[in-house]
Each structure stands twice: as C-alpha cells, then as structure tokens.
Write a protein that holds these residues in place. Sequence first.
Motif, PDB file in Angstrom:
ATOM      1  N   LEU A  78     -11.396   3.050 -49.912  1.00 37.50           N
ATOM      2  CA  LEU A  78     -11.583   1.948 -48.964  1.00 37.50           C
ATOM      3  C   LEU A  78     -11.453   0.600 -49.659  1.00 37.50           C
ATOM      4  O   LEU A  78     -10.783  -0.310 -49.163  1.00 37.50           O
ATOM      5  CB  LEU A  78     -12.965   2.056 -48.304  1.00 37.50           C
ATOM      6  N   ARG A  79     -12.085   0.463 -50.813  1.00 35.48           N
ATOM      7  CA  ARG A  79     -12.003  -0.795 -51.551  1.00 35.48           C
ATOM      8  C   ARG A  79     -10.573  -1.076 -52.010  1.00 35.48           C
ATOM      9  O   ARG A  79     -10.147  -2.225 -52.085  1.00 35.48           O
ATOM     10  CB  ARG A  79     -12.949  -0.752 -52.745  1.00 35.48           C
ATOM     11  N   GLY A  80      -9.859  -0.016 -52.314  1.00 34.34           N
ATOM     12  CA  GLY A  80      -8.474  -0.173 -52.744  1.00 34.34           C
ATOM     13  C   GLY A  80      -7.554  -0.647 -51.646  1.00 34.34           C
ATOM     14  O   GLY A  80      -6.433  -1.081 -51.907  1.00 34.34           O
ATOM     15  N   ALA A  81      -8.013  -0.583 -50.398  1.00 32.38           N
ATOM     16  CA  ALA A  81      -7.207  -1.068 -49.271  1.00 32.38           C
ATOM     17  C   ALA A  81      -7.296  -2.582 -49.127  1.00 32.38           C
ATOM     18  O   ALA A  81      -6.450  -3.197 -48.468  1.00 32.38           O
ATOM     19  CB  ALA A  81      -7.656  -0.402 -47.977  1.00 32.38           C
ATOM     20  N   LEU A 138      -7.124  -2.911 -44.884  1.00 30.01           N
ATOM     21  CA  LEU A 138      -7.802  -1.845 -44.147  1.00 30.01           C
ATOM     22  C   LEU A 138      -7.940  -2.207 -42.669  1.00 30.01           C
ATOM     23  O   LEU A 138      -8.020  -1.326 -41.812  1.00 30.01           O
ATOM     24  CB  LEU A 138      -9.193  -1.591 -44.746  1.00 30.01           C
ATOM     25  N   ARG A 139      -7.929  -3.502 -42.376  1.00 31.47           N
ATOM     26  CA  ARG A 139      -8.039  -3.946 -40.986  1.00 31.47           C
ATOM     27  C   ARG A 139      -6.825  -3.547 -40.148  1.00 31.47           C
ATOM     28  O   ARG A 139      -6.841  -3.698 -38.927  1.00 31.47           O
ATOM     29  CB  ARG A 139      -8.238  -5.466 -40.928  1.00 31.47           C
ATOM     30  N   MET A 140      -5.775  -3.054 -40.803  1.00 32.19           N
ATOM     31  CA  MET A 140      -4.633  -2.534 -40.048  1.00 32.19           C
ATOM     32  C   MET A 140      -4.965  -1.206 -39.385  1.00 32.19           C
ATOM     33  O   MET A 140      -4.266  -0.782 -38.456  1.00 32.19           O
ATOM     34  CB  MET A 140      -3.420  -2.354 -40.971  1.00 32.19           C
ATOM     35  N   CYS A 141      -6.024  -0.537 -39.843  1.00 30.13           N
ATOM     36  CA  CYS A 141      -6.392   0.779 -39.317  1.00 30.13           C
ATOM     37  C   CYS A 141      -7.265   0.634 -38.074  1.00 30.13           C
ATOM     38  O   CYS A 141      -8.138  -0.229 -38.004  1.00 30.13           O
ATOM     39  CB  CYS A 141      -7.144   1.587 -40.374  1.00 30.13           C
ATOM     40  N   LEU A 168     -16.023  -5.982 -43.490  1.00 29.92           N
ATOM     41  CA  LEU A 168     -14.689  -6.054 -42.906  1.00 29.92           C
ATOM     42  C   LEU A 168     -14.729  -6.104 -41.384  1.00 29.92           C
ATOM     43  O   LEU A 168     -13.684  -6.179 -40.733  1.00 29.92           O
ATOM     44  CB  LEU A 168     -13.849  -4.857 -43.361  1.00 29.92           C
ATOM     45  N   GLY A 169     -15.943  -6.026 -40.823  1.00 33.74           N
ATOM     46  CA  GLY A 169     -16.087  -6.157 -39.379  1.00 33.74           C
ATOM     47  C   GLY A 169     -15.910  -4.885 -38.579  1.00 33.74           C
ATOM     48  O   GLY A 169     -15.890  -4.928 -37.342  1.00 33.74           O
ATOM     49  N   PHE A 170     -15.779  -3.733 -39.245  1.00 28.30           N
ATOM     50  CA  PHE A 170     -15.616  -2.477 -38.513  1.00 28.30           C
ATOM     51  C   PHE A 170     -16.918  -2.090 -37.814  1.00 28.30           C
ATOM     52  O   PHE A 170     -18.011  -2.352 -38.309  1.00 28.30           O
ATOM     53  CB  PHE A 170     -15.179  -1.351 -39.457  1.00 28.30           C
ATOM     54  N   LYS A 171     -16.795  -1.457 -36.653  1.00 26.45           N
ATOM     55  CA  LYS A 171     -17.942  -1.003 -35.889  1.00 26.45           C
ATOM     56  C   LYS A 171     -18.301   0.429 -36.293  1.00 26.45           C
ATOM     57  O   LYS A 171     -17.479   1.337 -36.174  1.00 26.45           O
ATOM     58  CB  LYS A 171     -17.645  -1.047 -34.382  1.00 26.45           C
ATOM     59  N   LEU A 172     -19.510   0.597 -36.791  1.00 23.78           N
ATOM     60  CA  LEU A 172     -19.989   1.934 -37.141  1.00 23.78           C
ATOM     61  C   LEU A 172     -20.218   2.720 -35.867  1.00 23.78           C
ATOM     62  O   LEU A 172     -21.026   2.334 -35.021  1.00 23.78           O
ATOM     63  CB  LEU A 172     -21.289   1.827 -37.946  1.00 23.78           C
ATOM     64  N   TYR A 173     -19.498   3.807 -35.717  1.00 25.70           N
ATOM     65  CA  TYR A 173     -19.598   4.592 -34.485  1.00 25.70           C
ATOM     66  C   TYR A 173     -20.589   5.739 -34.620  1.00 25.70           C
ATOM     67  O   TYR A 173     -21.419   5.965 -33.748  1.00 25.70           O
ATOM     68  CB  TYR A 173     -18.222   5.145 -34.097  1.00 25.70           C
ATOM     69  N   LYS A 174     -20.512   6.456 -35.736  1.00 30.12           N
ATOM     70  CA  LYS A 174     -21.387   7.622 -35.862  1.00 30.12           C
ATOM     71  C   LYS A 174     -21.506   8.051 -37.311  1.00 30.12           C
ATOM     72  O   LYS A 174     -20.575   7.915 -38.097  1.00 30.12           O
ATOM     73  CB  LYS A 174     -20.844   8.788 -35.020  1.00 30.12           C
TER      74      LYS A 174
END
Length: 270
Positions: free
Chosen positions: A161-164, A168-171, A203-209
């Motif tokens: 993940l860090r290497g992205a 990573l926000r493209m995912c 990175l602003g991703f929403k933790l889903y589960k």
Amino acid sequence: SEVLRTGRARESDYLKKLELTNDEETAIFLFDPQPSSGVQLAERVAKFSLRGIEDEWLDPLKSNQAFYTKAALGENEGITEFNVAWAPACSSLLAESDENDFWCAKSDGKITVTVLTLAGFLPLIDKKGVTTAQHGGNHNSTGVEQIHLKIDTEGADLMVLRGARDFLRMCDTVIIECQRDGSKSFHKGECVTKDAVAYMDTLGFKLYKIKGQGGLVNIFWVHPEYQGPVPKFLKRRVTFSKFYSAIDGWVAAKYSPAANYSMPKITKIS
C-alpha cells in the motif's frame, strides 16, 4: 474493470473465473515472484490469451485481458531476498519472526526476486476520469472504468500500500490481509490492523469492514468517490463476492436522490 491481484496468485480464483466466463469487460493483472507459482500462472495466462486463435493471429481482446508479472510488489523498487517458507503460500518478502510457531511460515531458504511498486504500475493504466501527464493534465475521458485491488503478501500488505503512494487513489476498492492487533507475528515487521487502518485514513479511503479469518483479519476499503456499479464479474463465485455485492448496495443508496446513507457499522476485531 481491472482486477489487480498481488501475492499468492498461483491459484487465483479471479483468473479461474475469467477462464470460465470469458468476461469481456474485465482484465486481470497478477503479480507473484515465486518460480513454482510463475510456471503455472504463465501457462494459464498464455492459454487464455490463445483462446479463439485463428490463422496464427491472437484474439485482440483476449490477449489483452490476462497478464502475469514474475515480481513481488513492495514499498520500494529493487532486487532483494525473498523468504521461501515450508509452504509456498506462507512465503514473504519479510523474514520469519522470532516468535513464529506456525509451521507454514517456517523459513526454508531464500531466493532473489525483483520488487516493483504500485506507484510504478498504476499510472500506466489508462483510467477514465484520472488527470495524468500523458493526457496533458486534463481528465481522461476514455479508458478503464474501475480498478479493484486485492493484496495477500504474507505480512507485506502495508508495504505494498505504501509503495502505491498517492496513486492508490486510482483504486475503487482495496482488500488486504493483516495480523490482528497484539497477536503473535509470523514475520518480522508484518502488517497489523491499526497501522493499515491509520495509513488508509490518510488517503481518505472509507473503512468498510474488518473480518476475522483464523488468526488474521481481512480489511476492506472503498474509495470515497466510488459510484459503482460493482462489475458483475466480482459479485459471484470469487473470493469476497459478498463484500463486492454489499458495496454495490451501499453505493446505490449513497447516490440515490434522497442521499440518505451511512457506512455500515464496522465489525470490531480484538
């Protein structure tokens, strides 16, 4: 849609589904550094690419749907030692932990492998709506609609993940596997839940589960601006198809005219 599978890709059910369905809207990229895995993956990808061959010409669609790279994904590019475990499925870029007592992760030697990063790979994908240098700094109006990332690298998931970097926000969705917080480690410096969650928050991703799987957990995130729909390819007969289907429902509610939605309650894993 694009499905990126890193780590134990040899028996990828994503590739198996593509082999069975010939889904023309999906492409799969597989990364696995192990020679034992590579031979099988290279053969499967080649066989899929050769489907429908006529008069010595490859089918232009199928030959651009399945790809395999014999390399590990990590935080920085280079050449390094890869730790081969008693069972190939437990091999890792990380060395065996001194407290490991799980037979699968016991060290059985080392090999030298190439390490790539998602920051070097993701920008090569022509994704619709992404501002890139190759499009003159403008939003790309064509290209791939969605990117879904699945990582299983035996402890090195956070490194991937860090290497992205910010790419990573493209995912649109991300799934990884980590150790439970405070549990006995298999590998030195391996991913733990709290560290992965904290990084993805930046990175602003929403933790889903967060879902337990034996002594480990699988963690699921969704890009905050993802509007779906989740490709049909991901919603039946692949690992975590229930997750992808549930995300579809959440996205539909999020972008309904009423706009009355909320993220599902996170499952606590102790």
